[in-house]
Design an enzyme around this catalytic site. Sequence first.
Site, mmCIF file in Angstrom:
data_model
loop_
_atom_site.group_PDB
_atom_site.id
_atom_site.type_symbol
_atom_site.label_atom_id
_atom_site.label_comp_id
_atom_site.label_asym_id
_atom_site.label_seq_id
_atom_site.Cartn_x
_atom_site.Cartn_y
_atom_site.Cartn_z
ATOM 1 N N ASP A 35 0.862 -1.182 0.000
ATOM 2 C CA ASP A 35 0.000 0.000 0.000
ATOM 3 C C ASP A 35 0.900 1.234 0.000
ATOM 4 O OD1 ASP A 35 -1.780 2.036 0.360
ATOM 5 O OD2 ASP A 35 -2.490 1.385 2.337
ATOM 6 N N ILE A 36 1.035 1.866 -1.170
ATOM 7 C CA ILE A 36 1.959 2.995 -1.265
ATOM 8 C C ILE A 36 1.412 4.260 -0.606
ATOM 9 C CG2 ILE A 36 3.143 2.131 -3.320
ATOM 10 C CD1 ILE A 36 1.517 4.198 -4.961
ATOM 11 N N THR A 57 -4.686 6.684 -12.723
ATOM 12 C CA THR A 57 -4.611 7.158 -14.111
ATOM 13 C C THR A 57 -5.970 7.296 -14.798
ATOM 14 O OG1 THR A 57 -4.269 4.886 -14.871
ATOM 15 C CG2 THR A 57 -2.288 6.219 -14.459
ATOM 16 N N THR A 84 3.712 12.579 -16.311
ATOM 17 C CA THR A 84 2.792 12.700 -17.440
ATOM 18 C C THR A 84 2.858 14.039 -18.163
ATOM 19 O OG1 THR A 84 0.411 12.714 -17.984
ATOM 20 C CG2 THR A 84 1.013 13.463 -15.806
ATOM 21 N N TYR A 129 -6.099 15.054 -12.320
ATOM 22 C CA TYR A 129 -5.008 14.114 -12.595
ATOM 23 C C TYR A 129 -3.689 14.858 -12.794
ATOM 24 C CZ TYR A 129 -2.098 10.871 -15.299
ATOM 25 O OH TYR A 129 -1.057 10.111 -15.769
#
Length: 284
Positions: free
Chosen positions: A37-38, A63, A102, A126
């Site tokens: 679990d980051i 994402t 991104t 995002y």
Amino acid sequence: MNILITGCNGQLGNELQLLQHERKDIKFVNTDIEQLDITSPDAIRQMVDEHEIDGIINCAAYTAVDKAESNEELCQKLNAEAPAYLADAIEKRGGWLIHVSTDYVFDGTAHTPYTEEADTCPNSVYGRTKLVGEFNALKMCKNTMILRTAWLYSEFGNNFVKTMLRLGKERNELGVVFDQVGTPTYAADLARMIMTILDKGIKPGIYHFTDEGITSWYDFTIAIHKAAGITNCHVRPIHTSDYPTPATRPHYSVLDKTKIKQAYDIEIPHWEDSLRICIEKLNK
């Protein structure tokens, strides 16, 4: 050397796993949500210490660009806070972090390729959370490389190429936006770039990596159908305004790759060549 990979079940994570057999000198610890679990600093520290991790490749992210608009809290945890926890844990071990980001950190109003020094101005949840993630990673670990990429696709998971292949076989007609321009990137090419970085050494800072060339989503779709031999679906160009989405997309998000090409003395494949390779693999 022990390397932790997060998001190993995603497009890039899967491509990295395919290359791992080439590196007998490295022990890769592949993790996804089931293993790590980051969003938990304690879980990350335990994983990093237990496996004596020397470096982290963070492929994990929220994402789902449109869903992010109504799920900002989770997006913030995964894209903004988690990179800080990963960077802090590996900094304490004197290690390094490769963090994938991104083109959505830009607003898409430029007319020439974005360099790493270009002003960022994300216009979606995002994009904003990914930009904060970049900042946090660079702040918390001095040996951090940010790799910004764009329009990622592969044989794995859900992506534009697989969707257009499916729709091309299901429908007689398809409308695809022509006024959003960027560069498709085969995840296998990005994975190979990361392996080159492992070979030649981490060079901290922000870098851009996509395949070569420029296209629109409309022209990309035409190329996908041509490569796959799909001839019975008429693809017509439409404006972004004809296909409204919750999240605003950059109209122009071509990334300048001069910095990474010079730093690592590499040549990058053209997107059309890589697309053909991907479709050949999908057809098998």
